[in-house]
Design an enzyme around this catalytic site. Structure first.
Site, short mmCIF file in Angstrom:
data_model
loop_
_atom_site.label_atom_id
_atom_site.label_comp_id
_atom_site.label_asym_id
_atom_site.label_seq_id
_atom_site.Cartn_x
_atom_site.Cartn_y
_atom_site.Cartn_z
N PRO A 174 78.08 73.77 36.51
CA PRO A 174 78.52 74.49 37.89
C PRO A 174 77.75 75.84 38.18
O PRO A 174 78.31 76.61 38.07
CB PRO A 174 79.74 74.55 37.86
CG PRO A 174 80.29 74.67 36.47
CD PRO A 174 79.25 73.89 35.61
N CYS A 175 76.48 75.98 38.63
CA CYS A 175 75.91 77.23 38.70
C CYS A 175 76.33 77.60 40.24
O CYS A 175 76.16 78.61 40.43
CB CYS A 175 74.44 76.83 38.43
SG CYS A 175 73.67 75.67 39.67
N HIS A 176 76.67 76.56 40.87
CA HIS A 176 77.51 76.92 42.26
C HIS A 176 78.54 77.77 42.20
O HIS A 176 78.90 78.40 43.32
CB HIS A 176 77.70 75.77 43.06
CG HIS A 176 78.68 74.89 42.47
ND1 HIS A 176 78.48 74.02 41.66
CD2 HIS A 176 80.05 74.80 42.58
CE1 HIS A 176 79.52 73.39 41.35
NE2 HIS A 176 80.55 73.90 41.80
#
Lengths: 205, 156
Positions: A174-176
């Site tokens: 989850p780089c978001h």
């Protein structure tokens, strides 16, 4: 020259169109045979999602790539061919679990991904950052600076940014959930719109 | 690779083997290709390489057929419903079937796969000139036995 035109006629006659159904049927057969013979090093498929068409690719070790349509799926496949193996085949079966988990995520029935990952596309510091990204919980966000501190290199804010931007497994890793220190979004592989969609999805849960 | 060249390889297999054995040769071609692909030099002409493999597979199929001389039925009258060239082209397929195998192969590699004579010579063995002649003779024979092509062309 009429001779050349005649040859073209003949070529057209011989090249009876191969309809899409036939090729699909043959492809499925090949997929099975290749799977049995252990010849598929990289299996891929595409799925529809609220953030557009996603390409999923897996090695025998696990899910290795998730790509947004904006990344150009053909180019992504070409890169996978160069970096991993040219034995790439459209083989949706091997991606069934990953596809199901992503569907569940978008349906808000899943907060944590269980699918096995193959991180072999990233190295060094980037990989270190990407390994720690799943520690940011669903619905939470962190700044690039937080992440730099988390991986024990508080000065490497920029490098964390690069690690997020080059994440080969967006959504699943989850780089978001990493934002700028002032709370603004920062960039995203899938575009700002996709990042907003993911954050809104998680915030609404 | 399959997406890009799948259709061409199938056409080649159909011309060389006829519509019905072509499916098997197609599958075998891509399976072997997947086995060997990692060793292929980057500069190679993938299409020519695939046709070379298809050629070997076709020969295997033909040899196997010779060993088990089953009564082979003619091109079926009813459309097979699997995208196999249908009744309309039956005459053409019959004409193709009558060609000597070298001519049939040369025609397939030249006019269906679009390979250069040098590449065809390498696949078939023999000289470039022989490859050129085989494909020209094959085409001439086809025209003779399948009038459809002649009426379409202008004076030759």
């Amino acid at each position: 020259m009429s001779d050349i035109r005649n040859d073209d006629d003949m070529a057209v006659l011989l090249s009876t169109p191969v309809d899409a159904d036939t090729l699909r049927r043959l492809h499925r057969r090949l997929e099975q045979a290749a799977e049995q013979a252990d010849l598929i090093d990289v299996a891929y498929t595409t799925i529809d999602s609220p953030v557009g068409k996603l390409l999923l690719a897996a090695t025998p070790k696990g899910l290795v790539r998730v790509a947004y349509a904006g990344e150009d799926h053909d180019r992504v496949l070409e890169a996978l061919g160069q970096k991993l193996s040219p034995r790439i085949l459209h083989a949706p079966k091997r991606l069934e679990e990953a596809a199901r988990e992503i569907d569940e995520y978008f349906a808000r029935r899943r907060r944590v991904f269980d699918v096995t990952l193959d991180l072999s596309l990233s190295h060094g510091f980037r990989r270190l950052v990407q390994t720690h990204l799943p520690e940011i919980e669903y619905g939470q966000t962190r700044s690039y600076r937080d992440m730099a501190e988390l991986v024990g290199n508080p000065k490497a804010v920029r490098a964390v940014g690069t690690a997020c931007a080059t994440n080969p497994l967006p959504i699943v890793v989850p780089c978001h959930r990493v934002l700028r220190a002032d709370g603004t979004l920062g960039g995203y592989v899938g575009g700002i719109e996709a990042k907003t969609t993911l954050l809104d999805l998680e915030a609404a849960a | 690779m399959v997406a890009q060249h799948g259709a061409t390889v199938l056409r080649v297999c159909r011309v060389v083997l006829g519509p019905h054995d072509a499916d098997d040769a197609w599958s075998e071609t891509f399976l072997s290709a997947m086995r060997a692909y990692p060793d292929l030099p980057e500069t190679a002409n993938v299409e020519a390489w695939l046709v070379t493999i298809a050629h070997r597979k076709a020969i295997d199929v033909l040899r196997a057929a010779k060993r088990n001389p089953l009564p082979v039925d003619e091109v079926p009258e009813a459309p097979a419903g699997q995208g196999v060239p249908d009744v309309e082209a039956a005459g053409l397929w019959a004409a193709v079937k009558e060609l000597p195998s070298k001519q049939r192969q040369a025609v397939a590699y030249r006019y269906v796969a679009g390979l250069a004579y040098a590449e065809i010579a390498e696949i078939l063995g023999g000289t470039v000139e022989a490859a050129r002649r085989a494909s020209a003779d094959g085409l001439k024979n086809l025209r003779k036995h399948y009038p459809g092509a002649i009426t379409k062309g202008a004076s030759s």
